[in-house]
Design a protein around this motif. Sequence first.
Motif, mmCIF file in Angstrom:
data_model
loop_
_atom_site.group_PDB
_atom_site.id
_atom_site.type_symbol
_atom_site.label_atom_id
_atom_site.label_comp_id
_atom_site.label_asym_id
_atom_site.label_seq_id
_atom_site.Cartn_x
_atom_site.Cartn_y
_atom_site.Cartn_z
ATOM 1 N N UNK A 74 0.851 -1.187 0.000
ATOM 2 C CA UNK A 74 0.000 0.000 0.000
ATOM 3 C C UNK A 74 0.885 1.235 0.000
ATOM 4 N N UNK A 75 0.660 2.115 -0.976
ATOM 5 C CA UNK A 75 1.396 3.371 -1.050
ATOM 6 C C UNK A 75 0.410 4.508 -0.795
ATOM 7 N N UNK A 76 0.770 5.353 0.169
ATOM 8 C CA UNK A 76 -0.080 6.489 0.494
ATOM 9 C C UNK A 76 0.297 7.680 -0.381
ATOM 10 N N UNK A 77 -0.604 8.606 -0.483
ATOM 11 C CA UNK A 77 -0.379 9.835 -1.244
ATOM 12 C C UNK A 77 0.852 10.591 -0.725
ATOM 13 N N UNK A 78 1.148 10.410 0.547
ATOM 14 C CA UNK A 78 2.288 11.078 1.172
ATOM 15 C C UNK A 78 3.619 10.448 0.785
ATOM 16 N N UNK A 79 3.586 9.287 0.107
ATOM 17 C CA UNK A 79 4.800 8.595 -0.302
ATOM 18 C C UNK A 79 5.163 7.441 0.614
ATOM 19 N N UNK A 80 4.486 7.337 1.744
ATOM 20 C CA UNK A 80 4.751 6.207 2.654
ATOM 21 C C UNK A 80 4.310 4.910 2.000
#
Length: 84
Positions: A74-80
């Motif tokens: 899972x990749x978050x919009x924040x880059x995490x």
Amino acid sequence: MKTEITFTLEMKWQERAKLRAEGAKLRAEGAKLRAEGAKLRAEGDKLWAEAILEIKGNITLEWTWVSEKSDYKCTLETGEVFEP
């Protein structure tokens, strides 16, 4: 002699029919278990998304298949990035 061969073939045909019926029953049980697994995965994904919304707010999640791990990351919009 011909009657004996026909009888043997009939027995084998009946045995085949029983095995096919057993196979159909096992396939149905397998389908039921796969559906149950899919439901549990969906519930887990929902809990994950709710946790992200609670902590990070309304951001985009991107799920990507990782073939080496046979699972999604899972990749978050924040880059995490969260990997299994």
